[in-house]
Scaffold this motif. Sequence first.
Motif, mmCIF file in Angstrom:
data_model
loop_
_atom_site.group_PDB
_atom_site.id
_atom_site.type_symbol
_atom_site.label_atom_id
_atom_site.label_comp_id
_atom_site.label_asym_id
_atom_site.label_seq_id
_atom_site.Cartn_x
_atom_site.Cartn_y
_atom_site.Cartn_z
ATOM 1 N N GLY A 203 11.813 21.434 -2.172
ATOM 2 C CA GLY A 203 12.947 20.984 -0.635
ATOM 3 C C GLY A 203 13.362 20.151 -1.099
ATOM 4 O O GLY A 203 13.256 18.855 -1.584
ATOM 5 N N ALA A 204 14.306 19.998 0.212
ATOM 6 C CA ALA A 204 16.125 18.728 -0.165
ATOM 7 C C ALA A 204 15.097 17.449 0.333
ATOM 8 O O ALA A 204 15.726 17.222 -0.345
ATOM 9 C CB ALA A 204 16.661 19.385 1.095
ATOM 10 N N LYS A 205 14.612 17.571 1.362
ATOM 11 C CA LYS A 205 13.980 16.141 1.385
ATOM 12 C C LYS A 205 13.302 15.431 0.389
ATOM 13 O O LYS A 205 13.409 14.366 -0.095
ATOM 14 C CB LYS A 205 12.887 16.402 2.795
ATOM 15 N N ILE A 206 12.321 16.376 0.111
ATOM 16 C CA ILE A 206 11.489 15.366 -1.329
ATOM 17 C C ILE A 206 12.628 15.847 -2.711
ATOM 18 O O ILE A 206 12.124 14.877 -3.410
ATOM 19 C CB ILE A 206 10.468 16.387 -1.345
ATOM 20 N N THR A 207 13.437 16.620 -2.285
ATOM 21 C CA THR A 207 14.745 16.183 -4.026
ATOM 22 C C THR A 207 15.320 15.054 -3.440
ATOM 23 O O THR A 207 15.287 13.918 -4.983
ATOM 24 C CB THR A 207 15.358 17.150 -3.951
ATOM 25 N N ILE A 208 15.838 14.242 -2.268
ATOM 26 C CA ILE A 208 16.172 13.689 -2.332
ATOM 27 C C ILE A 208 15.156 12.183 -2.479
ATOM 28 O O ILE A 208 15.222 11.452 -3.038
ATOM 29 C CB ILE A 208 16.586 13.348 -1.073
ATOM 30 N N ASP A 209 13.797 12.159 -1.936
ATOM 31 C CA ASP A 209 13.270 11.367 -2.357
ATOM 32 C C ASP A 209 12.765 11.055 -3.305
ATOM 33 O O ASP A 209 12.588 9.797 -3.855
ATOM 34 C CB ASP A 209 11.688 11.773 -1.253
ATOM 35 N N SER A 210 12.820 11.827 -4.322
ATOM 36 C CA SER A 210 12.676 11.938 -5.277
ATOM 37 C C SER A 210 14.289 11.006 -6.624
ATOM 38 O O SER A 210 13.786 9.751 -7.055
ATOM 39 C CB SER A 210 12.680 12.784 -6.727
ATOM 40 N N ALA A 211 15.094 11.058 -5.394
ATOM 41 C CA ALA A 211 16.519 10.711 -6.314
ATOM 42 C C ALA A 211 16.156 9.186 -5.933
ATOM 43 O O ALA A 211 16.096 7.974 -6.700
ATOM 44 C CB ALA A 211 17.488 11.190 -5.561
ATOM 45 N N THR A 212 15.647 8.501 -4.614
ATOM 46 C CA THR A 212 15.704 7.496 -4.084
ATOM 47 C C THR A 212 14.524 6.957 -4.745
ATOM 48 O O THR A 212 14.191 5.217 -5.063
ATOM 49 C CB THR A 212 15.601 6.962 -2.707
ATOM 50 N N MET A 213 13.695 7.369 -5.583
ATOM 51 C CA MET A 213 11.860 7.202 -5.581
ATOM 52 C C MET A 213 10.801 6.482 -4.698
ATOM 53 O O MET A 213 9.878 6.199 -4.856
ATOM 54 C CB MET A 213 11.947 6.034 -6.907
ATOM 55 N N VAL A 214 11.113 7.133 -3.190
ATOM 56 C CA VAL A 214 10.647 6.842 -2.781
ATOM 57 C C VAL A 214 9.014 7.958 -2.026
ATOM 58 O O VAL A 214 8.421 7.385 -2.034
ATOM 59 C CB VAL A 214 11.439 7.134 -0.993
ATOM 60 N N ASN A 215 9.148 8.785 -2.888
ATOM 61 C CA ASN A 215 8.425 9.907 -3.300
ATOM 62 C C ASN A 215 7.077 8.567 -4.459
ATOM 63 O O ASN A 215 6.078 8.848 -3.705
ATOM 64 C CB ASN A 215 9.093 11.137 -3.203
#
Length: 383
Positions: A203-215
């Motif tokens: 999903g969009a939210k977790i994909t952005i979190d992956s890009a920032t490495m927040v995830n």
Amino acid sequence: MKNIAVLGSTGSIGTQTLDIISRHSHRYRASVLVAGSRVDDLIEQARRHKPDLAIIAREDLYERLSSALAPLGIETAAGSKAIADAVTGSNVDTVVTATVGYSGLEPTVAAIKAGKDIALANKETMVVAGSYITRLLAASPSKVYPVDSEHSAIYQCLQGEDPATVKRLIITASGGPFRTWSEEKIRTARAADALKHPNWDMGAKITIDSATMVNKAFEIIEARWLFGIDPDKISAVVHPQSIIHSMVEFQDGAIKAQMGVPEMTLPIAYALGEASRSSNVADFCDLIATGSLTFEQPDTTRFPSLRLAHIAMERGGNAACTINAANEIAVAAFLRDDIAFNDIYNTITATLERTPFIADATYDDFVATNAEARAIARSLIYK
């Protein structure tokens, strides 16, 4: 036959969970389906899977849901209280928490208090309130089976092992879409760039979190509570191929790794099966075609959000709850192109500075902190 409540049934994890339930209908039944706002998708799922109950979180969409499913004899409801009540029912054995963000906390707490098993795909539950959830689990017959690929991998590697012999948990990261981008180029990244993940369909939210490495920061925090490991024994390594999902290093120097193709069906099925394996689940991994497996040190200069894990764990209390709330607001703003990519991290750290710290946070404190941190983050973004 195990009755499954699927929270977030219309999302990526939810739809894959329902696919596994369909393929193993002799073992599982979807008794409760819950969606946030995709009411038409929920209606279609309910027609196909015939649950006892379908719930839409957005109360303004209830009439559409009810009018579509009433003729089929499927009970309907709406709102967060209905969701929390539903997971405690006698027609639920396992709750799959596949909702995004803070919304997973309340129903997970309700399910644990009711003694239900949890297939946990909502990492924010343990991030926001890990110490509180750990205490609840100690007083409940509930068991938590991790669905995140990284935590499922660690869980699998720990099977049959003495926890006292664990030296380190090694969580792998793909590096996201900006792994090879320079610091200067990352500053120019927009949402459309960040949504192009090289390996995973999320999903969009977790994909952005992956890009920032927040995830990855969140996964380190989650691992600390799931496995009872000291924070200094958890580290991340960038593994661009996403074939090794995580590893456990032991005191004798051995390292165990769980490998597989980068898709979520295997960890979902492993969690539903309570750490047992099923057939007809995931594609097989062709190691010859894969070729080399490589590893890199994470770059916290280009991706400072990874530091948030240790900031949160060092402070404890409600710090991680504040970080998660600010991140959810910042990611939503970035997806609307209202802020720059680097402003996600800046918003989180600024919100952390302004939100009152509570060392010994209760559940009510987490609820209040979430609301206050969100308001602060919005005020920082939309001045």
